[in-house]
Design a protein around this motif. Structure first.
Motif: not given
Length: 416
Positions: A263-266, A247
């Motif tokens: 499934q990553h925020s960036h 992450q």
């Protein structure tokens, strides 16, 4: 009763009878006549069913079926009336005869070869599906309904189309005059939940040692290419590898049809665009890879290298974007290298074979080969490290391989 869905237990005999009834020409004509009647009722009463919820539409359709059966004095039983109501709901709210197949999570692929031949894939094997369309026009109507919400179309001037449904499923449609035997539709469905390492281990696709090795290589930013044929599970495996990216890293994805579910925020997701009706304003994978290099990525993930973007992808792997990944169509790791060379030639590469292989050797560190076996099962066939160049040949070392005859995964790291 909601369009036949609320009925009680049904014996296998009754189910077979209803299936035969639904496949008959008599039922197809009845369904078509009732559908026209239903549309006439909606138009005459000026009903705005687009504003209704599913339950209200189902109640309306069930009531119309009951009235239609009585008024027309149709010799149909309760189960057949329920089938008619169910199919009418699918025509109004879904994708007609194939809606039940779209809803079935055990179905991986749906293939429509004209109105009378529908097939599905389950667990890697094709089966004939007990559904049919009325005629070619009916198939085209369903195709248009699939494409309309996503702003795509298919007609005589544009008889082929690739598209993606909101859930990520891939759609391909081709109609006459290109398709000689009637309109064809292919839907490759995507699981609602991405496969995890545990799922693949339980299914025998990989073992724990391979998973731990691959996790370590992903975390240590190894440039990786997933190799395999059509339907072998390349995208599924690329999704799995992406789950292990730490992450906080900035990831740019480039795809013809957005299928990766990171499934990553960036994450920045880029998708190619086909040319318009004038054959202009296309955005290619090469355009997007070049643009991605200017977007400060930590890693670039290309869904599949299949054209002139190959040179830009290798450049990205060679210029500080360690840990980048892609897939390529090939039947072995050696074939993958040859395909890279072929694609580079198509892209206009004029250098020597030795120079290109040197670029591949410095750009790619890991080749992961996946395949679908004759029994329909998908397996990780090999994991191969690229160790450099020796003369004109790439030095490659197999660290894991799958023995088809023994049916076991073999750790080759201890071999000389």
């Amino acid at each position: 009763m909601l369009c036949g869905r609320g009925a009680g237990p049904v014996s296998s005999t009754n189910t077979e009878q209803v299936t035969r009834f639904r496949l008959s020409d008599q039922y197809q004509q009845l369904k078509n006549s009732f559908h026209r009647h239903l549309i006439q009722q909606i138009e005459e009463r000026n009903l705005d069913i687009d504003q209704w919820d599913d339950a209200k539409i189902e109640r309306f359709v069930n009531e119309q079926v009951r009235r239609y059966v009585v008024e027309q004095r149709l010799p149909v039983n309760l189960r057949e009336s329920e089938a008619l109501a169910h199919d009418a709901c699918d025509e109004l709210m879904g994708f007609g005869p194939i809606q039940a197949l779209v809803d079935d999570d055990t179905v991986n692929d749906i293939v429509v070869n004209g109105p009378n031949n529908v097939f599905i894939e389950r667990e890697g094997k094709l089966y004939s599906a007990p559904v049919r369309f009325l005629d070619n026009t009916h198939v085209i109507r369903v195709i248009q309904r699939i494409l309309s919400p996503i702003g795509r179309r298919v007609d005589e001037s544009t008889p082929m189309v690739d598209a993606r449904l909101p859930d990520g499923s891939r759609v391909n449609a081709i109609i006459p005059p290109i398709a000689l035997d009637g309109p064809c539709l292919s839907i490759r469905k995507f699981r609602k939940q991405a496969l995890t390492a545990e799922d693949l281990i339980r299914g025998g696709s990989v073992n724990e040692a391979e998973i731990e090795y691959l996790k370590d290589r992903v975390r240590h930013r190894t440039n990786t290419i997933v190799v395999g044929g059509t339907g072998s599970g390349k995208t599924t495996f690329l999704n799995l590898l992406s789950q292990w990216i730490p992450q906080g890293e900035r990831i740019i994805t480039v795809e013809d049809a957005a299928e990766l579910r990171l499934q990553h925020s960036h994450v920045v997701r880029l998708e190619t665009r086909p040319p318009n009706l004038e054959g202009e304003r296309a955005i290619t994978a090469r355009d997007l890879v070049r643009n991605a290099l200017r977007m400060r990525p930590d890693r670039i993930i290309v869904g599949e290298v299949r054209g002139d973007e190959v040179l830009d992808m290798l450049q990205a792997m060679n210029t500080g974007h360690d840990g980048s990944m892609t897939t390529i169509h090939a039947n072995s790791t050696r074939d993958a290298i040859h395909r890279l060379e072929l694609l580079a030639g198509f892209a206009g590469y004029n250098g020597s074979e030795l120079t290109f292989r040197g670029q591949v050797a410095s750009a790619v560190q890991l080749l992961v080969h996946v395949a679908r076996l004759p029994d329909g099962k998908r397996r990780l066939m090999s994991v191969t490290e690229v160790q450099g160049l020796s003369g004109h040949d790439l030095l490659m070392r197999t660290v894991f391989r799958y023995d088809i005859e023994a049916g076991v995964h073999i750790d080759c790291r201890g071999e000389p």
